[in-house]
Motif scaffolding. Structure first.
Motif, mmCIF file in Angstrom:
data_model
loop_
_atom_site.group_PDB
_atom_site.id
_atom_site.type_symbol
_atom_site.label_atom_id
_atom_site.label_comp_id
_atom_site.label_asym_id
_atom_site.label_seq_id
_atom_site.Cartn_x
_atom_site.Cartn_y
_atom_site.Cartn_z
ATOM 1 N N VAL A 316 -39.250 103.684 -4.211
ATOM 2 C CA VAL A 316 -40.605 104.212 -4.022
ATOM 3 C C VAL A 316 -41.630 103.202 -4.530
ATOM 4 O O VAL A 316 -42.676 102.980 -3.905
ATOM 5 C CB VAL A 316 -40.778 105.561 -4.757
ATOM 6 N N ASP A 317 -41.346 102.570 -5.680
ATOM 7 C CA ASP A 317 -42.262 101.573 -6.242
ATOM 8 C C ASP A 317 -42.435 100.396 -5.289
ATOM 9 O O ASP A 317 -43.552 99.893 -5.106
ATOM 10 C CB ASP A 317 -41.752 101.077 -7.596
ATOM 11 N N ASP A 318 -41.317 99.949 -4.688
ATOM 12 C CA ASP A 318 -41.396 98.852 -3.714
ATOM 13 C C ASP A 318 -42.256 99.265 -2.517
ATOM 14 O O ASP A 318 -43.069 98.481 -2.015
ATOM 15 C CB ASP A 318 -39.996 98.470 -3.211
ATOM 16 N N LEU A 319 -42.068 100.487 -2.079
ATOM 17 C CA LEU A 319 -42.817 101.022 -0.946
ATOM 18 C C LEU A 319 -44.315 101.037 -1.233
ATOM 19 O O LEU A 319 -45.132 100.567 -0.424
ATOM 20 C CB LEU A 319 -42.316 102.439 -0.641
ATOM 21 N N VAL A 320 -44.682 101.530 -2.397
ATOM 22 C CA VAL A 320 -46.098 101.585 -2.783
ATOM 23 C C VAL A 320 -46.664 100.185 -2.955
ATOM 24 O O VAL A 320 -47.780 99.888 -2.500
ATOM 25 C CB VAL A 320 -46.267 102.397 -4.090
ATOM 26 N N ASP A 321 -45.896 99.294 -3.606
ATOM 27 C CA ASP A 321 -46.372 97.926 -3.836
ATOM 28 C C ASP A 321 -46.611 97.176 -2.537
ATOM 29 O O ASP A 321 -47.584 96.423 -2.400
ATOM 30 C CB ASP A 321 -45.367 97.143 -4.701
ATOM 31 N N GLU A 322 -45.735 97.373 -1.546
ATOM 32 C CA GLU A 322 -45.916 96.717 -0.252
ATOM 33 C C GLU A 322 -47.169 97.232 0.458
ATOM 34 O O GLU A 322 -47.900 96.464 1.077
ATOM 35 C CB GLU A 322 -44.690 96.941 0.643
ATOM 36 N N CYS A 323 -47.407 98.526 0.345
ATOM 37 C CA CYS A 323 -48.627 99.095 0.937
ATOM 38 C C CYS A 323 -49.864 98.526 0.261
ATOM 39 O O CYS A 323 -50.831 98.142 0.926
ATOM 40 C CB CYS A 323 -48.613 100.620 0.819
ATOM 41 N N LYS A 324 -49.839 98.442 -1.068
ATOM 42 C CA LYS A 324 -50.975 97.878 -1.811
ATOM 43 C C LYS A 324 -51.225 96.432 -1.396
ATOM 44 O O LYS A 324 -52.364 96.034 -1.158
ATOM 45 C CB LYS A 324 -50.704 97.930 -3.322
ATOM 46 N N THR A 325 -50.146 95.668 -1.339
ATOM 47 C CA THR A 325 -50.272 94.251 -0.982
ATOM 48 C C THR A 325 -50.903 94.088 0.381
ATOM 49 O O THR A 325 -51.812 93.282 0.574
ATOM 50 C CB THR A 325 -48.886 93.566 -0.999
#
Length: 382
Positions: A316-325
């Motif tokens: 989930v953290d990877d998913l959110v971080d990719e969206c933020k990026t």
């Protein structure tokens, strides 16, 4: 008994005092080792290899000098020229003249090797052997970008890069053109409403790129991603504001500045809003409204998040971080590029005339299409 008890009472404070003195002595030695001995040793070692630079200054390194040089540069009158390096990075321009194309500078007690030599830059960016590791993301940058594609390395980077490549290969980009055109037409209509008036093109392109990213990568409108973009902008401002303010390790655990408190709130707000977008897409997939999770960037990320193969799955953290990026980096870079291009065309009207002529010859008054865009020559050069 009384004497023994009395001796114990007296001896205990002495023992504690000795411990405290020893603890304080060790702490001072560690601090001096980090803030003075290590930087001095590195500076001398680099000098023996021909790498010199501005002298290290206790605690701040060169950050105060850089801040002062930037402040001075911003007060100087600016001419209408694309040569703005001396205004944006005055310290690099000045120090490369004094110390050479490659030099050593200091961010607090952290050494930074600045490379401007073209061949070395190419070798570092290519990094075929993986010799150049990305630094660990901390502080404001961590809150802004997390540990996504731009900050990760190794297997994780390869996994995220594969997803991005799949989402934005040639055929996928062609499929995004109708959404891009629709956003462009919306922007043009706004501009027509301001005909004859001065327009802040940077803001206009910010709205445009935000809309395109929302539609093509996340299957939503700008209004749905508006809060995310606004909070990311505020967080990016705090990140750049504090970029040259070194902090002692661990001190932020006990003493929080106003900016740190605000950035923590923004980070949570961004995550909460992204999770809303994610949950909405997941719900559509459950209700059968989407073909799976969809084929856009968010859809591919969700497929990877729910992958049955643990090696391919992302958290989930990877998913959110990719969206933020992608929300931030995609919007900021494209927005700046468009605004800079318009500025250069305004300066060089001959190129502007040539580019316009070519576009009219190829498309007339029709909407540009992928096949025609591939034939552009002058417009690509500009």
């Amino acid at each position: 008994m009384a004497s023994w008890f009395g001796d114990s009472v007296v001896a205990l404070p002495r023992y504690l005092c000795l411990q405290l003195i020893l603890f304080a002595f060790v702490a001072v030695i560690k601090v001096m080792h980090k803030l003075w001995w290590t930087p001095t040793r590195i500076q001398k070692l680099m000098a023996t290899q021909g790498i010199k630079g501005p002298s290290y200054r206790l605690v701040h390194g060169n950050t105060k000098q850089i801040s002062e040089m930037k402040m001075e540069a911003m007060t100087r009158p600016k001419s209408l020229s694309h040569d703005i390096f001396s205004h944006v990075q005055p310290h690099i321009q000045s120090w490369t003249k004094i110390y050479g194309k490659n030099y050593l500078q200091w961010h607090g007690s952290k050494a930074q090797l600045v490379i401007t030599e073209a061949e070395l830059c190419r070798e570092i960016l290519t990094n075929k052997d993986g010799a150049f590791q990305k630094t660990e993301t901390r502080g404001y940058v961590k809150r802004l970008l997390g540990n996504g594609l731009t900050r990760s390395s190794g297997e994780k980077w390869a996994k995220l890069r594969k997803l991005a490549n799949h989402a934005f290969h040639g055929e996928s980009l062609k499929g995004m053109i109708p959404a891009m055109i629709a956003s462009g037409e919306t922007m043009m209509q706004r501009l027509k409403n301001h005909e004859g008036k001065e327009i802040e093109v940077y803001d206009e392109f910010r709205f445009f790129t935000s809309e395109v990213i929302s539609r093509t990568a996340f299957g939503s409108s700008y209004l749905e991603g508006k809060n995310i973009f606004e909070m990311l902008m505020k967080l990016s401002f705090l990140t750049f504001k504090n970029a040259l303010k070194p902090r002692f390790p661990g001190i932020s655990k006990f003493i929080k500045t106003r900016d740190e408190v605000e950035s923590a709130k923004l980070e949570k707000g961004i995550r909460d809003n992204i999770m809303k977008v994610i949950k909405k897409r997941e719900q559509k997939a459950v209700n059968g409204e989407e073909d799976g999770f969809g084929s856009d960037f968010l859809g591919l990320l969700l497929k990877a998040h729910h992958d049955t193969n643990e090696k391919q799955r992302i958290s989930v953290d990877d998913l959110v971080d990719e969206c933020k990026t992608f929300y931030f980096a995609g919007q900021e870079t494209t927005n700046s590029l468009l605004a800079w291009t318009v500025f250069l065309l305004a300066l060089h009207t001959d190129w502007q005339d040539e580019a316009r002529q070519e576009v009219l010859q190829l498309f007339g008054k029709q909407t540009p299409n992928p096949d025609g865009i591939a034939k552009l020559k002058t417009s690509k050069t500009t």
